[in-house]
Design an enzyme around this catalytic site. Structure first.
Site, PDB file in Angstrom:
ATOM      1  N   GLU A   1      -9.027  -5.302   0.550  1.00 42.65           N
ATOM      2  CA  GLU A   1      -8.792  -3.776   0.999  1.00 42.65           C
ATOM      3  C   GLU A   1      -7.555  -3.797   1.772  1.00 42.65           C
ATOM      4  O   GLU A   1      -7.786  -3.341   3.012  1.00 42.65           O
ATOM      5  CB  GLU A   1      -9.953  -3.361   1.750  1.00 42.65           C
ATOM      6  N   PRO A   2      -6.437  -4.163   1.403  1.00 42.35           N
ATOM      7  CA  PRO A   2      -5.296  -3.994   2.372  1.00 42.35           C
ATOM      8  C   PRO A   2      -4.838  -2.615   2.570  1.00 42.35           C
ATOM      9  O   PRO A   2      -4.589  -1.739   1.843  1.00 42.35           O
ATOM     10  CB  PRO A   2      -4.111  -4.559   1.390  1.00 42.35           C
TER      11      PRO A   2
ATOM     12  N   ARG B   1      -2.359  -1.394   5.937  1.00 39.21           N
ATOM     13  CA  ARG B   1      -1.139  -1.762   6.684  1.00 39.21           C
ATOM     14  C   ARG B   1      -0.153  -2.441   5.979  1.00 39.21           C
ATOM     15  O   ARG B   1       1.043  -2.014   5.926  1.00 39.21           O
ATOM     16  CB  ARG B   1      -1.487  -2.287   8.001  1.00 39.21           C
TER      17      ARG B   1
ATOM     18  N   TYR C   1      -2.743   1.383  21.481  1.00 37.86           N
ATOM     19  CA  TYR C   1      -2.843  -0.010  21.599  1.00 37.86           C
ATOM     20  C   TYR C   1      -1.546  -0.794  22.314  1.00 37.86           C
ATOM     21  O   TYR C   1      -1.370  -1.924  21.942  1.00 37.86           O
ATOM     22  CB  TYR C   1      -2.660  -0.538  20.110  1.00 37.86           C
TER      23      TYR C   1
ATOM     24  N   CYS D   1       2.537  16.608  26.824  1.00 37.40           N
ATOM     25  CA  CYS D   1       2.394  16.614  28.172  1.00 37.40           C
ATOM     26  C   CYS D   1       1.678  15.354  28.783  1.00 37.40           C
ATOM     27  O   CYS D   1       0.327  15.963  28.853  1.00 37.40           O
ATOM     28  CB  CYS D   1       1.814  18.109  28.500  1.00 37.40           C
TER      29      CYS D   1
ATOM     30  N   TYR E   1      -1.002   4.159   9.689  1.00 39.11           N
ATOM     31  CA  TYR E   1      -1.956   4.654  10.741  1.00 39.11           C
ATOM     32  C   TYR E   1      -0.904   5.490  11.766  1.00 39.11           C
ATOM     33  O   TYR E   1      -1.116   5.628  13.041  1.00 39.11           O
ATOM     34  CB  TYR E   1      -2.649   3.657  11.539  1.00 39.11           C
TER      35      TYR E   1
HETATM   36  C1  PLP Z   1     -13.400  -1.723   6.131  1.00 40.07           C
HETATM   37  C2  PLP Z   1     -11.864  -2.057   6.145  1.00 40.07           C
HETATM   38  N1  PLP Z   1     -11.174  -2.029   5.280  1.00 40.07           N
HETATM   39  C3  PLP Z   1      -9.890  -2.043   5.348  1.00 40.07           C
HETATM   40  C4  PLP Z   1      -9.067  -1.633   6.353  1.00 40.07           C
HETATM   41  C5  PLP Z   1      -7.548  -1.954   6.266  1.00 40.07           C
HETATM   42  O1  PLP Z   1      -7.225  -2.812   7.228  1.00 40.07           O
HETATM   43  P1  PLP Z   1      -5.709  -3.297   7.284  1.00 40.07           P
HETATM   44  O2  PLP Z   1      -4.783  -1.733   7.529  1.00 40.07           O
HETATM   45  O3  PLP Z   1      -5.414  -3.902   8.552  1.00 40.07           O
HETATM   46  O4  PLP Z   1      -5.303  -3.918   6.033  1.00 40.07           O
HETATM   47  C6  PLP Z   1      -9.932  -1.428   7.407  1.00 40.07           C
HETATM   48  C7  PLP Z   1      -9.080  -1.266   8.820  1.00 40.07           C
HETATM   49  O5  PLP Z   1      -8.948  -2.099   9.764  1.00 40.07           O
HETATM   50  C8  PLP Z   1     -11.172  -1.227   7.393  1.00 40.07           C
HETATM   51  O6  PLP Z   1     -11.840  -0.948   8.380  1.00 40.07           O
HETATM   52  N1  LYS Z   2      -5.655   2.626  13.527  1.00 37.42           N
HETATM   53  C1  LYS Z   2      -5.479   1.163  13.950  1.00 37.42           C
HETATM   54  C2  LYS Z   2      -6.021   0.161  12.722  1.00 37.42           C
HETATM   55  C3  LYS Z   2      -7.419   0.546  12.603  1.00 37.42           C
HETATM   56  C4  LYS Z   2      -7.907   0.122  11.340  1.00 37.42           C
HETATM   57  C5  LYS Z   2      -9.042   0.717  10.680  1.00 37.42           C
HETATM   58  N2  LYS Z   2     -10.381  -0.026  10.666  1.00 37.42           N
HETATM   59  C6  LYS Z   2      -4.120   0.755  13.969  1.00 37.42           C
HETATM   60  O1  LYS Z   2      -3.040   1.648  13.968  1.00 37.42           O
HETATM   61  O2  LYS Z   2      -3.352  -0.353  14.082  1.00 37.42           O
END
Ligand code: PLP
Ligand code: LYS
Length: 438
Positions: free
Chosen positions: A290-291, A293, A334, A361, A390
């Site tokens: 499940e990629p 990012r 973060y 602000c 994100y």
């Molecule tokens: C259950 C699940 N699958 C997949 C992802 C996607 O992760 P990433 O964006 O790090 O590939 C996330 C987010 O971290 C997640 O919580």
């Molecule tokens: N929102 C986060 C990652 C969360 C991943 C979701 N489970 C980020 O920007 O890095």
């Protein structure tokens, strides 16, 4: 600024993305603007598919839409042959509106509402990733009521902490997500799921964190998961057919980051699965990944217009832009780091160190600290790279700032995929109650 995909510095010293100059995009669509390199989005999807094809294993690559969920992205993902992971009714609705095949959608979430579960059952969603005992019970109940059956996977926390920022680790046992392995909750959930008449358990799901640069955490988690698959075979005479390894592959935001190549990441995971499953005399399961990012992050660039400047002699120079934590929450959440350039001055020496402030602000509304840039003037276009994951999805209306537009660029042309919010949109849900009208 490191240039990903089709981004380049052209002969005029201008940043161009997908064959369009950033300043042209800013002029045409306004700023702040999320720009996506469509070719790079596609290349990243294809890299995953190709890597799995090389392995010869059965697989499904499911894009984690939480990273960037719009109808256009759902369409692109469908065209590239991936599945889609959603975590809310809103993401599910976006996918359905985009015409995404429901059987390729996986529904996640640690507190799916009854309405969300009901809707997903009605449309015949592919798989529910069940997070807890309550959901197991509710899902069985609703499926029975509707005389439907569905595929489920159980999300487990394998007790592995990925080496990443502590707020985005989810594989450790002290987590709000999933059934934990150490306490025996996983075995109990499997026993229960197998007794449900309307649920078909197809495997276990894990997700050990995000922005991960090494595979050791996956290796350990896979060993533990393979032990459970062996136990299930021993006790239930059943070989679970699928294993879902979640997402998590990291990307390069700055030179400090050392990501693995998609091909290398996938081949390591498939090797480990083969090794650990054959060591336990199990057939290889189908592997789901499940990629999020790693598909969208490097394909996104945010364009801002430079405005005010504050110089504090001997301390720092602040350069303010027309966006900030409303379109990029990650530095505040973060302490995330980014690279940037002045899109219309790429050829000029980067000899001034400035810090990029947002317009919200909030003192913490800083996008980048102490970055060398060319000398700027108000009206210059600041480009921040790697803002595809994100950012749009975590954008907000703090200070009632309208959310930026999103454009896809390809072959010298940019096209709106999400229009900019207007002042009207900002007050769309507001109402002055009768009691205040008197
Ligand atoms: C259950 C699940 N699958 C997949 C992802 C996607 O992760 P990433 O964006 O790090 O590939 C996330 C987010 O971290 C997640 O919580
Ligand atoms: N929102 C986060 C990652 C969360 C991943 C979701 N489970 C980020 O920007 O890095």
């Amino acid at each position: 600024m490191y240039l990903h995909g089709t981004s380049k510095r052209n002969e005029h010293g201008q940043l161009s993305i997908g064959g369009v100059e950033a300043v042209e995009l800013a002029k045409q669509f306004g700023t702040p603007l999320y720009v996506y390199d469509e070719q790079l989005l596609r290349d990243n999807c294809r890299a995953y598919i190709h890597a799995f094809q090389q392995s010869g294993m059965k697989f499904q690559v499911t894009y984690a839409s939480k990273a960037f969920c719009t109808m256009a992205m759902c369409k692109l993902v469908e065209q590239e042959g991936l599945g889609l992971d959603v975590v809310s009714g809103g993401e599910l609705h976006t996918a359905v509106q985009a015409g995404f095949p429901v059987e390729r959608i996986h529904f996640h979430g640690n507190n799916k509402s009854l309405e969300e579960i009901s809707y997903a059952l009605d449309i015949g969603i592919g798989t529910f990733i069940v997070d807890n005992f309550y959901e197991l019970q509710v899902l069985e109940h609703l499926a029975a009521e509707k005389e439907k059956s569905c595929h489920v996977m159980l999300r487990i926390t394998p007790g592995v902490e990925a080496h990443t920022h502590e707020y985005i680790t989810t594989g450790q046992e002290d987590s709000k997500f999933g059934f934990d392995l150490g306490s025996g909750a996983v075995r109990k959930a499997i026993d229960l799921a197998l007794k449900k008449d309307h649920l078909q358990l197809i495997g276990l799901h894990m997700h050990i964190g995000s922005q991960i640069f090494e595979t050791t955490g996956f290796q350990i988690a896979i060993e533990r998961v393979a032990d459970v698959y062996r136990e299930v075979l021993n006790t239930h005479n059943l070989e679970l057919p699928v294993v879902n390894l979640g997402g998590g592959l990291g990307i390069r935001y700055t030179s400090e980051d050392t990501p693995l190549k998609i091909e290398h990441f996938v081949s390591t995971l498939t090797d480990v699965i083969q090794q650990e499953f054959s060591a336990r005399n199990l057939h290889y399961p189908e592997i789901w990944l499940e990629p999020g990012r790693s598909i969208v992050a490097t394909a996104g660039t945010t364009l801002y217009t430079v405005g005010s400047r504050k110089e504090i002699p001997g301390v720092r120079t602040y350069l303010a832009v027309d966006g900030g934590m409303s379109d990029n929450l990650r530095p505040a959440l973060y302490q995330a780091k980014y690279e940037a350039t002045i899109a219309n001055r790429m050829n000029q020496p980067h000899d001034e160190v400035v810090s990029i402030a947002g317009k919200c602000c909030e003192s913490g509304d800083m996008l980048i600290w102490d970055i060398p840039l060319p000398k700027t003037e108000p009206g210059d276009i600041l480009a921040v790279s790697c803002t595809g994951a994100y950012h749009y999805s975590m954008a907000n209306n703090y200070n009632r700032i309208a959310r930026p537009a999103v454009v896809f660029v390809k072959d010298g042309r940019g096209e709106i995929v999400v229009r900019r919010e207007s002042a009207e949109d900002i007050v769309r849900c507001d109402r002055i109650p009768d009691s205040l009208r008197a």
